[in-house]
Design a protein around this motif. Structure first.
Motif, PDB file in Angstrom:
ATOM      1  N   THR A  66      82.091 -68.676 -22.127  1.00 13.63           N
ATOM      2  CA  THR A  66      82.045 -68.395 -20.576  1.00 13.63           C
ATOM      3  C   THR A  66      81.158 -67.417 -20.369  1.00 13.63           C
ATOM      4  O   THR A  66      81.019 -67.230 -19.075  1.00 13.63           O
ATOM      5  CB  THR A  66      83.320 -67.880 -20.073  1.00 13.63           C
ATOM      6  OG1 THR A  66      83.772 -66.811 -20.750  1.00 13.63           O
ATOM      7  CG2 THR A  66      84.539 -68.941 -20.352  1.00 13.63           C
ATOM      8  N   GLY A  67      80.411 -66.812 -21.079  1.00 18.69           N
ATOM      9  CA  GLY A  67      79.424 -65.532 -20.926  1.00 18.69           C
ATOM     10  C   GLY A  67      78.164 -66.117 -20.384  1.00 18.69           C
ATOM     11  O   GLY A  67      77.484 -65.119 -19.830  1.00 18.69           O
ATOM     12  N   GLY A  72      76.732 -69.820 -29.732  1.00 17.58           N
ATOM     13  CA  GLY A  72      76.908 -70.088 -31.315  1.00 17.58           C
ATOM     14  C   GLY A  72      75.609 -69.774 -32.083  1.00 17.58           C
ATOM     15  O   GLY A  72      74.350 -69.590 -31.605  1.00 17.58           O
ATOM     16  N   GLY A  73      76.001 -69.257 -33.376  1.00 20.36           N
ATOM     17  CA  GLY A  73      74.850 -68.784 -34.248  1.00 20.36           C
ATOM     18  C   GLY A  73      75.517 -68.766 -35.635  1.00 20.36           C
ATOM     19  O   GLY A  73      76.625 -68.963 -35.643  1.00 20.36           O
ATOM     20  N   GLY A  96      72.626 -69.924 -23.597  1.00 17.96           N
ATOM     21  CA  GLY A  96      73.182 -70.931 -22.231  1.00 17.96           C
ATOM     22  C   GLY A  96      74.361 -70.876 -21.950  1.00 17.96           C
ATOM     23  O   GLY A  96      75.097 -69.901 -21.936  1.00 17.96           O
ATOM     24  N   THR A  97      75.043 -72.088 -21.569  1.00 14.45           N
ATOM     25  CA  THR A  97      76.309 -72.252 -21.171  1.00 14.45           C
ATOM     26  C   THR A  97      76.920 -73.345 -21.968  1.00 14.45           C
ATOM     27  O   THR A  97      76.390 -74.182 -22.696  1.00 14.45           O
ATOM     28  CB  THR A  97      76.242 -72.678 -19.645  1.00 14.45           C
ATOM     29  OG1 THR A  97      75.475 -74.119 -19.512  1.00 14.45           O
ATOM     30  CG2 THR A  97      75.574 -71.601 -18.760  1.00 14.45           C
ATOM     31  N   VAL A  98      78.207 -73.514 -21.652  1.00 12.54           N
ATOM     32  CA  VAL A  98      78.956 -74.541 -22.454  1.00 12.54           C
ATOM     33  C   VAL A  98      79.966 -75.182 -21.103  1.00 12.54           C
ATOM     34  O   VAL A  98      80.247 -74.711 -20.348  1.00 12.54           O
ATOM     35  CB  VAL A  98      80.257 -73.741 -23.652  1.00 12.54           C
ATOM     36  CG1 VAL A  98      81.217 -74.949 -23.847  1.00 12.54           C
ATOM     37  CG2 VAL A  98      79.340 -73.336 -24.546  1.00 12.54           C
ATOM     38  N   SER A 103      81.361 -79.032 -24.481  1.00 12.41           N
ATOM     39  CA  SER A 103      80.290 -79.498 -25.156  1.00 12.41           C
ATOM     40  C   SER A 103      79.186 -78.488 -24.543  1.00 12.41           C
ATOM     41  O   SER A 103      79.263 -77.777 -23.886  1.00 12.41           O
ATOM     42  CB  SER A 103      80.168 -81.173 -24.751  1.00 12.41           C
ATOM     43  OG  SER A 103      79.887 -81.254 -23.202  1.00 12.41           O
ATOM     44  N   ARG A 104      78.030 -78.673 -25.583  1.00 14.86           N
ATOM     45  CA  ARG A 104      76.898 -77.957 -25.176  1.00 14.86           C
ATOM     46  C   ARG A 104      75.961 -78.752 -24.575  1.00 14.86           C
ATOM     47  O   ARG A 104      75.398 -79.914 -24.997  1.00 14.86           O
ATOM     48  CB  ARG A 104      76.432 -77.292 -26.443  1.00 14.86           C
ATOM     49  CG  ARG A 104      75.374 -76.555 -26.371  1.00 14.86           C
ATOM     50  CD  ARG A 104      74.844 -75.917 -27.943  1.00 14.86           C
ATOM     51  NE  ARG A 104      75.843 -74.743 -28.257  1.00 14.86           N
ATOM     52  CZ  ARG A 104      76.409 -74.878 -29.415  1.00 14.86           C
ATOM     53  NH1 ARG A 104      76.508 -75.776 -30.105  1.00 14.86           N
ATOM     54  NH2 ARG A 104      77.228 -73.840 -29.681  1.00 14.86           N
TER      55      ARG A 104
END
Length: 385
Positions: A66-67, A72-73, A96-98, A103-104
């Motif tokens: 949500t940020g 991810g990393g 970015g966003t989810v 899904s990405r």
């Protein structure tokens, strides 16, 4: 180039993952064995009980979903920052966003390194570039060579020093890349923006920076190489006061010497990233087991010295995500590069992280954003004779 750091950590035939790599109970008891002189730790029997750290897991999951910044990393190093903050340092990172379905987006920004800063207000992401065009904090060179990070350390004059592994592509395939050099980035201690990059010892092919251990007058730098096909650790050290850019000395098995070529392996079957930290009256090494392909085992060894000898491994935890029998039910998913975060230890309770990824780096990491994120585990150690 997507997620090649994870691929480098497990270059082998991916079909091995289709076997029954079952998650075992999160506890184990085994003897740590006997080390040579100087401390009582190596004569103790370690008992490890592990469980998911729900607080950090929820915080990072919510932030990633949500940020609108970091999604991810891997690498997942950490260090204290000014003002009571913690910096979580990542190599390959999605930004970015989810999507609402988890899904990405296929056009998600991707950088080779980033920092997620944790403070009393929550999490925030630091990269280079601009908000509209983010870049890695240590960006690729003009010739296309890029950097994955090692374990950061506090540097002189309120800086942060980050060991770097430089890589270049050798062809169009996912595995077509090679290490080219070790380097050192210096970041501003407040903004975490790049100030400079210098060369580090690179003549032998040892990948330095798997871990840094500040111990009094000296800071020890751990690296890895594969003598006779066994991933093993080597050790160098510098003056803590002068920082990682000082003159390096290398452990040759009996003394500290100037020649990198004289460095000898001190412990076998470590991962690309691991940890070594003071524990009781000795030292505790935490790593993913690399004595078997795509191991689910996170293990610990003890020593009376930062350079060993280290005892036989003690199992701490088995990662539940790996392979067709794992929690994703996906033969391509694997785990790697477990290590401790010593500054976040509470007594005998360790905080250990590991990374999760997939060999399907054009499908799985976009279909399910939760795969390519660190996992947080509390490990309670008990010692007895």
């Amino acid at each position: 180039m997507k997620n090649t750091r994870a691929i480098a950590a497990g270059v082998a035939v991916a079909s091995v993952l289709a076997g029954a790599l079952l998650a075992a109970p999160a506890s184990a008891t085994t003897s740590a064995g006997h080390g040579s002189g100087g401390c009582s730790l190596t004569d103790k029997t370690l008992t490890a009980t592990a469980s998911v750290n729900e607080s950090l897991t929820e915080q990072f999951t919510t932030y990633a979903d949500t940020g609108g910044e970091w999604t991810g990393g891997d690498s997942t190093y950490s260090m204290p920052l000014r003002g009571g903050k913690t910096g979580w340092f990542f190599s390959d990172s999605f930004l970015g966003t989810v999507n609402p379905d988890g899904s990405r987006p296929s056009d998600s920004a991707f950088v080779n390194n980033s920092v997620v800063v944790q403070d009393a207000h929550g999490l925030s992401t630091i990269t280079g570039g601009t908000a509209d065009d983010p870049a890695a904090i240590i960006p690729p060179e003009e010739n296309g060579r890029w950097y994955w990070i090692g374990d950061p350390a506090a540097g002189p004059r309120n800086t942060v020093q980050v060991p770097l592994l430089q890589f270049e592509r050798t062809g169009p395939g996912s595995f077509d890349f090679q290490w080219t050099a070790n380097r050192l980035a210096t970041l501003d201690g407040r903004s975490l923006q790049l100030q400079s990059i210098i060369d580090l010892p690179s003549a032998t092919g040892i990948n330095w920076g798997s871990w840094t251990l500040e111990e009094g007058r000296y800071t020890y730098i751990y690296g890895i190489a594969d003598p006779d096909g066994v991933r093993s650790s080597y050790v160098a050290r510098v003056s803590t006061h002068a920082g990682l850019g000082d003159t390096w000395k290398f452990w040759d098995g009996s003394d500290w010497v100037s020649s990198e070529a004289a460095a000898v392996p001190v412990v076998p079957y470590v991962a690309n990233e691991f940890s070594v930290a003071k524990f009781r009256d000795g030292y505790l090494l935490v790593t993913q087991d690399t004595s078997e392909l795509f191991s689910t085992r996170i293990v610990a060894r003890t020593s009376c010295s930062p350079v060993g000898p280290f005892t036989e491994p003690v199992e701490l935890y088995r990662t539940p995500e790996t392979g067709l029998a794992g929690s994703y039910g996906d033969a391509d998913v694997f785990t790697y590069n477990a290590h401790e975060h010593p500054q976040l230890r509470k007594g005998n309770q360790l905080l250990v992280t590991y990374n999760v990824n997939t060999f399907d780096n054009v499908g799985d990491v976009y279909d399910d954003a939760s795969i390519y994120r660190p996992r947080f585990v509390d490990v309670e150690l008990k010692l007895s004779r």
